[in-house]
Scaffold this motif. Structure first.
Motif, short mmCIF file in Angstrom:
data_model
loop_
_atom_site.label_atom_id
_atom_site.label_comp_id
_atom_site.label_asym_id
_atom_site.label_seq_id
_atom_site.Cartn_x
_atom_site.Cartn_y
_atom_site.Cartn_z
N GLU A 153 39.31 -49.83 74.65
CA GLU A 153 40.22 -50.94 74.84
C GLU A 153 39.85 -52.12 73.95
O GLU A 153 40.73 -52.82 73.44
CB GLU A 153 40.20 -51.37 76.31
N LEU A 154 38.54 -52.34 73.77
CA LEU A 154 38.11 -53.43 72.90
C LEU A 154 38.59 -53.22 71.47
O LEU A 154 39.17 -54.14 70.86
CB LEU A 154 36.59 -53.54 72.93
N PHE A 155 38.40 -52.03 70.93
CA PHE A 155 38.84 -51.75 69.56
C PHE A 155 40.36 -51.75 69.45
O PHE A 155 40.91 -52.10 68.41
CB PHE A 155 38.26 -50.41 69.09
N LYS A 156 41.03 -51.34 70.53
CA LYS A 156 42.49 -51.37 70.50
C LYS A 156 43.02 -52.80 70.42
O LYS A 156 43.95 -53.09 69.67
CB LYS A 156 43.04 -50.67 71.75
N ASN A 157 42.40 -53.70 71.19
CA ASN A 157 42.77 -55.12 71.12
C ASN A 157 42.47 -55.70 69.75
O ASN A 157 43.26 -56.48 69.20
CB ASN A 157 42.03 -55.90 72.20
N LEU A 158 41.29 -55.34 69.20
CA LEU A 158 40.92 -55.83 67.88
C LEU A 158 41.89 -55.34 66.81
O LEU A 158 42.32 -56.12 65.94
CB LEU A 158 39.50 -55.38 67.55
N ALA A 159 42.25 -54.05 66.86
CA ALA A 159 43.16 -53.50 65.86
C ALA A 159 44.55 -54.11 65.98
O ALA A 159 45.19 -54.43 64.97
CB ALA A 159 43.24 -51.98 66.02
N ASN A 169 38.77 -56.65 88.37
CA ASN A 169 39.52 -55.40 88.49
C ASN A 169 39.50 -54.58 87.21
O ASN A 169 40.18 -53.56 87.13
CB ASN A 169 40.97 -55.72 88.88
N PHE A 170 38.77 -55.03 86.20
CA PHE A 170 38.71 -54.33 84.93
C PHE A 170 37.27 -54.02 84.57
O PHE A 170 36.39 -54.88 84.70
CB PHE A 170 39.35 -55.17 83.81
N SER A 171 37.04 -52.82 84.11
CA SER A 171 35.73 -52.42 83.61
C SER A 171 35.77 -52.40 82.09
O SER A 171 36.80 -52.08 81.49
CB SER A 171 35.34 -51.04 84.15
N PHE A 172 34.64 -52.72 81.47
CA PHE A 172 34.60 -52.79 80.01
C PHE A 172 34.70 -51.38 79.41
O PHE A 172 34.03 -50.45 79.87
CB PHE A 172 33.29 -53.45 79.55
N GLN A 173 35.56 -51.25 78.40
CA GLN A 173 35.73 -49.98 77.70
C GLN A 173 35.80 -50.27 76.20
O GLN A 173 36.59 -51.12 75.76
CB GLN A 173 37.00 -49.26 78.16
N TRP A 174 34.97 -49.55 75.44
CA TRP A 174 34.96 -49.77 73.99
C TRP A 174 36.31 -49.44 73.37
O TRP A 174 36.74 -50.09 72.42
CB TRP A 174 33.87 -48.92 73.36
N LYS A 221 40.07 -62.64 74.42
CA LYS A 221 40.94 -62.55 75.59
C LYS A 221 40.58 -61.34 76.44
O LYS A 221 40.58 -61.41 77.68
CB LYS A 221 42.41 -62.45 75.14
N TYR A 222 40.25 -60.22 75.79
CA TYR A 222 39.84 -59.03 76.54
C TYR A 222 38.50 -59.29 77.25
O TYR A 222 38.30 -58.86 78.38
CB TYR A 222 39.71 -57.84 75.60
N GLY A 223 37.57 -59.98 76.57
CA GLY A 223 36.30 -60.31 77.21
C GLY A 223 36.48 -61.20 78.43
O GLY A 223 35.81 -61.00 79.45
#
Length: 216
Positions: A90-96, A83-88, A158-160
């Protein structure tokens, strides 16, 4: 530990779902997450429908082979659909987010360990205040960097897992925690920090438990 804002507004038709004004931030995050799942589901269903329409307009000679290829492709795609598509973004937001929380927590852990070592070491007891301050600063910086990298990597993993499998909040934490702690334990120099790193993961899990408890 509070979650970051994933959007700045709630659609009007979703406002009746916000029942408790004291927990608007948590309810907003839950509503935005549901909206994202609905949008991704609609987008994927439209793509599959368009693919079927394009396949039906193919030549009669290659129809059987195209149907077999489409069937195999649809089967493999459905096995990996979430139900989730990859978005850069969101990835950087999780990392930050993970890096910021990990750095703050790691600096506290490093300062506490530095104070403890300064009180136990005979060399540091006899050292000057400048030397003690330098020792504390180096230990705090080293610990903040290590925990920032660890917790940032934990949230990225976790996001991956969420994008690839979407097993749910708690399985996400379990898989990401096992991978992150395994990487930390691989280096003998980082093994003393494993209890603190485990505490960080438990704090993240505790936040989810409290969020679900308030939701119920």
């Amino acid at each position: 530990m509070s979650s970051w804002e994933r959007a700045r507004f709630i659609p009007w038709e979703k406002l009746p779902l916000v029942q408790d004004s004291n927990n608007i931030s948590d309810q907003k995050e839950r509503i935005i997450r549901d909206l994202q799942r609905e949008a991704d589901r609609k987008e994927k269903s439209q793509a599959l429908e368009q693919h079927r329409l394009n396949s039906s307009s193919s030549d009669t000679i290659g129809l059987s082979s195209n149907e077999q290829t489409s069937s195999l492709s649809s089967t493999s795609t459905s096995m990996m659909q979430t139900n989730f598509s990859f978005q850069w973004g969101e990835l950087f937001k999780n990392l930050a987010f993970g890096g910021c929380i990990g750095s703050i927590t790691g600096s506290v852990f490093g300062f506490m360990d530095g104070m403890r070592m300064a009180g136990q070491s005979e060399v540091l007891k006899n050292a000057s205040n400048v030397a003690k301050g330098k020792y504390l600063m180096e230990g705090t910086t080293r610990s903040a960097t290590m925990f920032g990298v660890f917790f940032g990597g934990f949230h990225v993993v976790k996001y991956g897992v969420r994008v690839a499998f979407d097993p749910g909040d708690y399985p996400e934490i379990g898989l990401a925690g096992a991978i992150s702690l395994g990487g930390l334990m691989y280096n003998p120099n980082f093994r003393p920090a494993v209890p603190y790193a485990t505490m960080l993961i438990f704090m993240d899990s505790f936040h989810l438990v409290m969020r679900d408890f308030r939701k119920d």
